[in-house]
Design an enzyme around this catalytic site. Structure first.
Site, short mmCIF file in Angstrom:
data_model
loop_
_atom_site.label_atom_id
_atom_site.label_comp_id
_atom_site.label_asym_id
_atom_site.label_seq_id
_atom_site.Cartn_x
_atom_site.Cartn_y
_atom_site.Cartn_z
N VAL A 76 11.18 53.11 87.82
CA VAL A 76 11.57 53.71 86.54
C VAL A 76 11.85 52.61 85.51
CG1 VAL A 76 13.21 55.24 85.39
CG2 VAL A 76 12.51 55.71 87.74
N TYR A 77 12.51 51.54 85.95
CA TYR A 77 12.78 50.42 85.05
C TYR A 77 11.45 49.82 84.56
CZ TYR A 77 14.78 45.93 83.48
OH TYR A 77 15.17 44.83 82.74
N SER A 78 10.50 49.60 85.48
CA SER A 78 9.19 49.06 85.08
C SER A 78 8.49 49.98 84.09
CB SER A 78 8.29 48.85 86.31
OG SER A 78 8.71 47.74 87.07
N SER A 127 9.93 51.97 81.97
CA SER A 127 10.61 51.90 80.67
C SER A 127 10.18 50.65 79.91
CB SER A 127 12.14 51.93 80.86
OG SER A 127 12.64 50.72 81.41
N LYS A 128 10.04 49.54 80.61
CA LYS A 128 9.70 48.28 79.93
C LYS A 128 8.21 48.23 79.58
CE LYS A 128 13.90 46.50 80.02
NZ LYS A 128 14.68 46.23 78.80
#
Ligand code: NAP
Length: 256
Positions: free
Chosen positions: A155-157, A159-160
Site C-alpha cells: 500500500v505504501y509503494s 501511494s508513492k
C-alpha cells in the site's frame, strides 16, 4: 546570500525526521518558513530552535488529511511573511507495513489519504495561490519504494508510485503558471519512520543499512539538501522529476 534567500513557504510534516531537518536547513539558507504537522509541542520547539539560530519561522498545527487545513496553511504563511512561493510537502505515513493478506480497507484508506490524496489537495491549493502571485516551486517527498518493494510495502509503494504519476501531469500543467514541481525519492533514511518499519529488529535494520552502496542509510539533513536545491532558483530548468536520494540503494544488480 543563502540558497533560499528571500523565499517564503511551508515545510509540511516538519515535526520530526526529514521535515524537521529541512525546516532548519531552509531557514539557515535564508528562507522564512512555516512549520506544519499535528504535534504542536514539537513544532513550537522547532520554531524556538530556528529563531535562536537567527532564522524566521512560525508554527501552523494542521492535519494534511483535512482539506480545509491546506487553505489555512497557505493563508497563514502568506500573512506571516508576505508571500508563499515554495512548499515542501513531506508529511507521510508508513501505514500498516504488514503482509497484503493481512491488510484492511482502513489500512489502505489511511495510507492513501495521508500520502497521496493529501499531496493532491496540498498541490492544488498551493498552486492556485502561486499561479495568482507570479509562480513558485513545490517539492513532495515520495520514496524509493515507488519503484521498489519490501515485504509489507504494497500500500505504501502504491501511494508513492501514485505521487510520482501525479507529479508528471502536474508538472506539465503547472509549468504554464510559472510553477516547478518535483519529487524527492529517499532510500533508507535514519528516522523514526524507518525504525518503526523495522519494528526495532536491529539486525534486519543493520543489513538494510549495509545494503546501501555507500554503506549506510542517509541522514535527514542530506535528504533535505536535495529539496532545498530543487526549491531554489538553481533548479530553474528542472520540473516533473522524481529524484532518488538513496546512496545508490535502488540500483538493481547483484551485491556482495
Ligand atoms: P517521520 O519522522 O515519521 O516524519 C513524518 C512527518 O509527517 C511528521 O512530521 C508527522 O508529523 C507528519 N505527518 C504524518 N501524518 C500527518 C498528518 N496527517 N498531518 C500532518 N502531518 C503529518 O518520518 P520521515 O522518515 O522523516 O518521513 C518524511 C517523509 O519521507 C514521508 O513522506 C515518508 O514517506 C518519506 N520517506 C521516508 C523514508 C525513510 O527512510 N525514513 C524513505 C523514503 C521516503 P505529526 O505526527 O506531528 O503530524
Amino acid at each position: 546570500m543563502g540558497l533560499l534567500s528571500g523565499k517564503t513557504g511551508a515545510v509540511i510534516g516538519a515535526s520530526s525526521g526529514i521535515g524537521e531537518a529541512a525546516a532548519k536547513l531552509f531557514a539557515e539558507d535564508g528562507a522564512k518558513v512555516s512549520v506544519v504537522a499535528r504535534r504542536t509541542d514539537k513544532l513550537n520547539e522547532l520554531v524556538k530552535t530556528i529563531r535562536d539560530r537567527g532564522g524566521e519561522a512560525v508554527a501552523i498545527p494542521a492535519d494534511v488529511t483535512v482539506a480545509a487545513d491546506h487553505a489555512r496553511i497557505v493563508e497563514e504563511t502568506a500573512a506571516a511573511f508576505g508571500g508563499f512561493d515554495f512548499a515542501f510537502n513531506n508529511a507521510g505515513t508508513i501505514g500498516n507495513f504488514a503482509p497484503i493478506l493481512e491488510q484492511s480497507e482502513a489500512d489502505w484508506d489511511h495510507t492513501i489519504d495521508t500520502n497521496l490524496k493529501a499531496v493532491w489537495m496540498a498541490v492544488q491549493t498551493q498552486a492556485r495561490h502561486m499561479a495568482r502571485n507570479g509562480g513558485g516551486a513545490i517539492v513532495n517527498t515520495s520514496s524509493w519504494l515507488a519503484v521498489g518493494a519490501l515485504p509489507g510495502s504494497a500500500v505504501y509503494s502504491a501511494s508513492k508510485a501514485g505521487m510520482d504519476g501525479f507529479l508528471r501531469a502536474a508538472a506539465l500543467e503547472l509549468a504554464t503558471h510559472g510553477i516547478r514541481i518535483n519529487n524527492i525519492n529517499p532510500g533508507g533514511i535514519d528516522t523514526k519512520m524507518t525504525r518503526d518499519a523495522f519494528q526495532n529488529h536491529a539486525d534486519v535494520l543493520e543489513t538494510f543499512a549495509a545494503a546501501h552502496p555507500i554503506g549506510r542509510m542517509g541522514t535527514p539533513r542530506e535528504t533535505a539538501q536535495l529539496a532545498a536545491f530543487l526549491l531554489s532558483d538553481r533548479a530553474s530548468n528542472i520540473t516533473g522529476q522524481a529524484m532518488l536520494v538513496d546512496g545508490g540503494y535502488a540500483i538493481a544488480g547483484q551485491r556482495g
